[in-house]
Design an enzyme around this catalytic site. Structure first.
Site, PDB file in Angstrom:
ATOM      1  NE  ARG A 202      -3.856  -2.139   2.369  1.00 22.85           N
ATOM      2  CZ  ARG A 202      -4.835  -2.293   3.250  1.00 22.85           C
ATOM      3  NH1 ARG A 202      -5.055  -1.350   4.170  1.00 22.85           N
ATOM      4  NH2 ARG A 202      -5.613  -3.361   3.230  1.00 22.85           N
ATOM      5  CG  ASP A 272      19.043   0.703  -8.137  1.00 26.33           C
ATOM      6  OD1 ASP A 272      19.440  -0.457  -8.349  1.00 26.33           O
ATOM      7  OD2 ASP A 272      19.780   1.585  -7.658  1.00 26.33           O
ATOM      8  CG  ASP A 276      24.666  -1.673  -7.120  1.00 28.76           C
ATOM      9  OD1 ASP A 276      23.828  -0.838  -6.710  1.00 28.76           O
ATOM     10  OD2 ASP A 276      25.208  -1.595  -8.241  1.00 28.76           O
TER      11      ASP A 276
END
Length: 362
Positions: A202, A272, A276
């Protein structure tokens, strides 16, 4: 392509020509909120839960502009109910600003409310797990701007059956209990330049026609969520950045429950997914089985989308939330800046390690 309801077209046509904005820079469907304009200015002079000079007393009558002569936390012993026709200026507080902790702030069933630079942090100090940090169920014409909403138990923001709402430039983070961000029904609604952090789902749940522009969503399990079987709605999802974190099990759940009943304009969004520690996502505009719109359903959506997804990250991390930024919001922002390596879903605010039992010191 499914044709839009004529009423929706009318709403969309009206959205950019609001006669009077709630404040300079207000955007979206809640920008028509009049607040306490023309009413009495009432000063909050203490941090008491109730009584003369308290926040609870200040918001107990309509047509008021609320300013704060004190800074710090107001700890609630029970939910506080707002009246209609209120402007709450949290940025009037001296020092490090003002916050509400330990209970729900409720605008349920009210209209024309403007809230800016207010911290609303429910947490486990509230014994009622069926409450939310901020509740505007069945409310009309509400705008939250530069607010910080954390530790909601039922939802961070509950907007079931709410009409004409905007949440902008705000932090919606670390929900506990159900671990849900926001639940919106009826609408229309605008979510603009917000930071959503570490929720199970949500962010928001959108059972309405929604503008979702320049938001940053971090460490989600499900991010933007459509109605599923709750109805057919239109969604403008533009220039948002979805960033996975340790709690993200499926990066594709950036868009969740996008079924064939939904109509979506999705453009300029990024994902993304590699966790990393570097912001290095790629374009991501896949909307499941939803009907793809060739143009936004709301006529001002493209005009609002002035930032790219990457620029939205920079802007939101610098500007979202109540000002001045306090300890808890700094903690939240630093988690996001780890870009995939830090973050968890919490059940209790104390587990964050932030001072004052997790609420932070204001």
């Amino acid at each position: 392509m499914r044709l839009l309801n004529p009423c929706l077209l009318a709403i969309g046509a009206l959205s950019p020509v609001v006669a009077a904005l709630a404040f300079d820079g207000a955007v979206g469907f809640g920008a028509i909120a009049t607040g306490g304009t023309g009413g009495t200015t009432v000063h909050v002079t203490n941090l008491d839960d109730s009584g003369s000079g308290s926040f609870r007393d200040a918001v107990s009558a309509s047509n008021r502009i609320i300013v704060f002569d004190v800074s710090g936390y107001i700890q609630l012993s029970s939910a506080v109910s707002l009246s209609s026709g209120l402007t709450i200026n949290g940025d009037s507080a001296p020092g490090n600003g003002i916050g509400i902790m330990g209970g729900e702030v409720s605008a349920s069933g009210k209209s024309n409310i403007i809230i800016r630079h207010l911290r609303m942090r429910q947490g486990t100090l509230d014994s009622d797990s069926g409450k939310s940090a901020f509740n505007m169920g069945k409310a009309t014409n509400v705008i939250l701007d530069h607010c910080s909403v954390e530790y909601g138990q039922w939802d961070s923001i509950d907007a079931v059956s709410a009409v004409n709402i905007t949440v902008s430039n705000s932090i919606i983070a670390l929900p506990i209990g159900q671990q849900f961000g926001a639940h919106v029904e009826t609408g229309p609604s605008t979510f603009y330049r917000n930071l959503w952090v570490s929720a199970h789902n949500r962010q928001p749940l959108s059972k309405d026609d929604t503008q979702y522009i320049n938001n940053v969503i971090y460490n989600y399990q499900a991010a933007y969520t459509a109605a599923n079987t709750g109805g057919d709605f239109s969604h403008d999802i533009i220039n948002n950045y979805f960033i996975t974190g340790p709690s993200t099990t499926s990066s594709s759940d950036a868009f969740y429950q996008m079924n064939s009943g939904q109509s979506v304009y999705s453009s300029g969004n990024y994902l993304d997914s590699n966790k990393d520690g570097v912001l290095n996502g790629a374009a991501y505009n896949t909307v499941g089985s939803a009907t793809v719109l060739s143009a936004p359903w709301a006529s001002d959506s493209l005009a609002l989308a002035t930032l790219s997804a990457a620029d939205a990250v920079t802007y939101v991390l610098q500007n979202a939330g109540a000002s001045p930024r306090d300890e808890l919001d700094t903690f939240v922002v630093n988690v996001v800046k780890s870009f995939g390596t830090d973050g968890t879903l919490y059940k209790n605010q104390a587990n964050t390690g932030v001072s004052n039992g997790g609420y932070g010191t204001v």
